[in-house]
Design a protein around this motif. Structure first.
Motif, PDB file in Angstrom:
ATOM      1  N   GLN A 116       2.253   3.675 -13.344  1.00 55.52           N
ATOM      2  CA  GLN A 116       2.387   5.114 -13.549  1.00 55.52           C
ATOM      3  C   GLN A 116       2.942   5.448 -14.930  1.00 55.52           C
ATOM      4  OE1 GLN A 116       0.943   7.148 -11.597  1.00 55.52           O
ATOM      5  NE2 GLN A 116       0.445   5.557 -10.100  1.00 55.52           N
ATOM      6  N   ALA A 168       2.301   6.911  -6.822  1.00 58.34           N
ATOM      7  CA  ALA A 168       1.254   7.800  -7.341  1.00 58.34           C
ATOM      8  C   ALA A 168       1.595   9.256  -7.049  1.00 58.34           C
ATOM      9  CB  ALA A 168      -0.090   7.429  -6.727  1.00 58.34           C
ATOM     10  N   GLU A 169       2.148   9.519  -5.865  1.00 54.42           N
ATOM     11  CA  GLU A 169       2.501  10.889  -5.503  1.00 54.42           C
ATOM     12  C   GLU A 169       3.670  11.410  -6.327  1.00 54.42           C
ATOM     13  OE1 GLU A 169       3.236  10.962  -1.330  1.00 54.42           O
ATOM     14  OE2 GLU A 169       1.127  10.676  -0.768  1.00 54.42           O
ATOM     15  N   ALA A 191       0.829  -1.212   0.000  1.00 54.28           N
ATOM     16  CA  ALA A 191       0.000   0.000   0.000  1.00 54.28           C
ATOM     17  C   ALA A 191       0.858   1.254   0.000  1.00 54.28           C
ATOM     18  CB  ALA A 191      -0.924  -0.016   1.218  1.00 54.28           C
ATOM     19  N   GLU A 192       1.913   1.263   0.811  1.00 51.90           N
ATOM     20  CA  GLU A 192       2.801   2.425   0.845  1.00 51.90           C
ATOM     21  C   GLU A 192       3.476   2.630  -0.506  1.00 51.90           C
ATOM     22  OE1 GLU A 192       7.018   3.764   2.910  1.00 51.90           O
ATOM     23  OE2 GLU A 192       5.712   2.382   4.020  1.00 51.90           O
ATOM     24  N   ALA A 208       2.372   1.809  -3.494  1.00 47.18           N
ATOM     25  CA  ALA A 208       1.398   2.356  -4.447  1.00 47.18           C
ATOM     26  C   ALA A 208       1.187   3.843  -4.198  1.00 47.18           C
ATOM     27  CB  ALA A 208       0.081   1.596  -4.332  1.00 47.18           C
ATOM     28  N   GLU A 209       1.081   4.221  -2.944  1.00 40.89           N
ATOM     29  CA  GLU A 209       0.835   5.625  -2.599  1.00 40.89           C
ATOM     30  C   GLU A 209       2.004   6.508  -3.005  1.00 40.89           C
ATOM     31  OE1 GLU A 209       0.121   8.353   1.435  1.00 40.89           O
ATOM     32  OE2 GLU A 209      -0.051   6.167   1.545  1.00 40.89           O
ATOM     33  N   VAL A 210       3.228   6.076  -2.703  1.00 42.65           N
ATOM     34  CA  VAL A 210       4.403   6.894  -3.007  1.00 42.65           C
ATOM     35  C   VAL A 210       4.596   7.036  -4.514  1.00 42.65           C
ATOM     36  CG1 VAL A 210       6.930   6.981  -2.867  1.00 42.65           C
ATOM     37  CG2 VAL A 210       5.574   6.474  -0.818  1.00 42.65           C
ATOM     38  N   GLU A 239       3.999  -0.875  -9.602  1.00 37.68           N
ATOM     39  CA  GLU A 239       3.540   0.512  -9.492  1.00 37.68           C
ATOM     40  C   GLU A 239       4.250   1.417 -10.478  1.00 37.68           C
ATOM     41  OE1 GLU A 239       0.820   1.107  -7.972  1.00 37.68           O
ATOM     42  OE2 GLU A 239       0.842  -0.991  -7.308  1.00 37.68           O
TER      43      GLU A 239
END
Length: 251
Positions: free
Chosen positions: A127, A75-76, A68-69, A71-73, A123
């Protein structure tokens, strides 16, 4: 004269604060890319490249074993500009023959070298695909993914995974203009291989046709090539950069 120009490209380098990853981050930045290094470190050390290139490198903390981390990083960092290039160089190396590899040692290798690689590569692909511009993904594997290395059962198992995962990801996304390839370094002088003492390093060097260990920069040169337009028609390759090690050793 052919030059590699990556100006306007945005790159992520996982494991980019040490060893081959750090050298790769410098090579990409020297070619003009804006680079984000990702690692467990809260603060990145000096990347060791020219001041001009260093200004194009920023850092984000990331634990790639956390899906989860990750994927979040990603995306950011892609944000509204997208992502063009991704290099995956994070890994762990610890000795242990098969019967000496306990559950903890096995799982530690799998967590970073298998799970973490898959989570972060997935990920980065997501992106790059979302940007619609195509792009490049380069995985740093090892010659130990092609041949065994006595006493390193878990490490060799995870590096074997790199070879076929590279091929599979390439097949999945080649038609969308995304190149997925890997570099397979031979014995390379990095913080990770400091587990070998100098006498052992000399013994190993004698078995390499080039009679020397690689530098991180020599491996990073191959990474730069695979991230460049020169490699636009290269898909699913596992490029050995090993001083001839896989070609054969003295009888």
């Amino acid at each position: 004269m052919i030059t590699i120009d990556l100006r306007g490209k945005i790159a992520a380098v996982v494991g980019g604060t040490s060893g081959i990853g750090r050298a790769a981050a410098c090579r990409l930045a020297e070619a003009g890319a804006r680079v984000v290094t990702l690692s467990r470190r809260a603060v990145a050390p000096d990347p060791g490249c020219s001041p001009e290139a260093a200004e194009r490198i920023t850092h984000r903390r990331l634990n790639i074993t956390d899906s989860a981390e990750t994927a979040e990083v990603f995306a950011e960092l892609a944000g509204t500009e997208g992502l063009d290039l991704a290099v995956h160089s994070a890994g762990v190396l610890a000795p242990g023959a098969t019967l000496d590899t306990d559950d903890e040692l096995w799982r530690r290798h799998m967590a970073t070298n298998a799970d973490g690689l898959f989570f972060s590569a997935r990920e980065s692909l997501r992106q790059i695909r979302a940007s619609g511009r195509g792009g490049k993904v380069v995985i740093v594997g090892s010659v130990s993914g092609q041949v065994g290395n006595p006493g390193f059962a878990a490490y060799c198992a995870t590096k074997g995974l790199v070879v076929n995962l590279t091929r599979q990801m390439a097949l999945d996304y080649a038609a969308e203009g995304i190149n997925v390839n890997s570099v397979l370094p031979g014995f390379t002088d990095t913080e990770m291989t400091a587990i070998y003492d100098s006498a052992t390093k000399e013994e190993i060097a004698a078995t390499i046709p080039a009679k020397a260990w690689a530098t991180p920069e020599q491996i990073a040169n191959a990474v730069l090539f695979l991230c460049s337009p020169l490699a636009d028609y290269v898909h699913g390759a596992n490029l050995a950069v090993d001083g001839g090690y896989l070609a054969g050793r003295p009888a």
